[in-house]
Design a protein around this motif. Sequence first.
Motif, short mmCIF file in Angstrom:
data_model
loop_
_atom_site.label_atom_id
_atom_site.label_comp_id
_atom_site.label_asym_id
_atom_site.label_seq_id
_atom_site.Cartn_x
_atom_site.Cartn_y
_atom_site.Cartn_z
N ALA A 175 0.81 -1.22 0.00
CA ALA A 175 0.00 0.00 0.00
C ALA A 175 0.84 1.28 0.00
CB ALA A 175 -0.93 0.01 1.22
N GLY A 228 0.38 3.91 -2.89
CA GLY A 228 -0.34 5.09 -2.43
C GLY A 228 0.46 6.37 -2.60
N ALA A 253 0.67 7.18 -6.36
CA ALA A 253 -0.61 7.71 -6.86
C ALA A 253 -0.84 9.14 -6.38
CB ALA A 253 -1.76 6.80 -6.41
N GLY A 254 -0.51 9.40 -5.12
CA GLY A 254 -0.68 10.76 -4.58
C GLY A 254 0.21 11.77 -5.28
N ILE A 278 -11.64 8.70 -4.79
CA ILE A 278 -10.64 8.25 -3.81
C ILE A 278 -11.03 8.69 -2.40
CG2 ILE A 278 -8.27 8.62 -3.04
CD1 ILE A 278 -7.45 8.66 -5.97
N ALA A 283 -12.30 6.13 1.07
CA ALA A 283 -11.79 6.11 2.44
C ALA A 283 -12.90 5.87 3.45
CB ALA A 283 -11.06 7.42 2.75
N LEU A 285 -5.38 2.09 1.17
CA LEU A 285 -4.81 2.83 0.04
C LEU A 285 -5.38 4.25 -0.09
CD1 LEU A 285 -2.73 2.42 -2.18
CD2 LEU A 285 -4.56 1.58 -3.66
N PRO A 286 -6.72 4.45 0.00
CA PRO A 286 -7.22 5.83 -0.10
C PRO A 286 -6.66 6.75 0.98
CG PRO A 286 -9.01 4.24 -0.32
CD PRO A 286 -7.81 3.47 0.11
N VAL A 305 -3.67 6.59 2.41
CA VAL A 305 -2.29 6.92 2.05
C VAL A 305 -2.26 7.93 0.91
CG1 VAL A 305 -0.08 6.00 1.27
CG2 VAL A 305 -1.48 4.67 2.85
N ILE A 306 -3.14 7.74 -0.08
CA ILE A 306 -3.16 8.66 -1.23
C ILE A 306 -3.56 10.07 -0.78
CG2 ILE A 306 -4.35 9.20 -3.39
CD1 ILE A 306 -4.61 6.20 -3.88
N THR A 362 -0.77 11.66 1.25
CA THR A 362 0.35 12.04 0.39
C THR A 362 0.04 13.32 -0.38
OG1 THR A 362 0.98 9.72 0.13
CG2 THR A 362 1.81 11.27 -1.51
N ALA A 390 -3.04 4.98 8.69
CA ALA A 390 -3.55 3.89 7.86
C ALA A 390 -3.20 2.52 8.45
CB ALA A 390 -2.99 4.02 6.44
#
Length: 302
Positions: free
Chosen positions: A84, A88, A91-92, A112, A116, A153-154, A156-157, A160, A205
């Motif tokens: 993740a 993540g 992607a961010g 996204i 979450a 994952l959402p 972390v994105i 970020t 997360a």
Amino acid sequence: MRNIEKNIARRKALDALFAIVGLLATFVGMITLAALVVDLAVDGAGRLSLKFFTSFPSRFPSEAGILSAWVGTTLVMLVTAVTAVPVGVAAGVYLEEYAPKNWLSALIEINIANLAGVPSIVYGLMALGLFVYQLNLGHSILTAGLTLALLILPIVIVATREAVRAVPATIREAAYALGATRWQTIRDHVLPYSTGGILTGVIIALSRAIGETAPLITIGALTFIAFLPEPPLKAEFPFVSFDWLMSPFTVMPIQMFNWMSRPQHEFHVNAAAAGLVLMAMTLAMNAFAIYLRHRFRKRIKW
């Protein structure tokens, strides 16, 4: 003049009121956590011993331990973090630095953020269909790690993106003025300066992932397991094995749930002791991430 003094006095009163409300909110959180820890310690501290950590579950409360549970939790969290965090963060960074600002990127950002808030059981159902039945990964550690990776994952994105966005634009402009490419600017300036914020999101997360039970039960985690996965290191060539990824597993929350569902009080004591261990694992993981964040923040000199 009198109106100005009244305005200043009102602003000071509001400032003091906000400080008091913030202090009370902090105390509520600390007292709640302390009450939880004390309650678990009173019930389960006496059960903690070397035998408790090195024994498999048993139908006899005094013989039951958490060896398979804490090993499973550690391996599942390892797969979750390895999967993740890089995805993540990448992607961010893409959404914040590379993606064009149009309706498509706005739609992706909204979805996204909505992901979450999706209940964790929904991720479990999706993982059951995708990882277990379509990709044939089975009820394994790999399936569990990927499921929890999708879950966090959402977070972390979003974390970020917020951390990258907080880096002043003047730093990017200065790097471009000196001839740096976009990737060089991100690698040498944006990412180092935003690492503290990114790690904060990773802490939140992973703290959520380590306590999840519903998605892991959905994908078929075992509640009673009396063996360990294959070791990742071996004496013969190539010395590294990934067979443990496909092993059945259990985790600490599921072990606690199993014990709490039994009528004997001794199993409830075991569950309290396991709760203490799970909290210690969470705090240790967070402490390591906070240490890394502190080291990165010391390097920031704006």
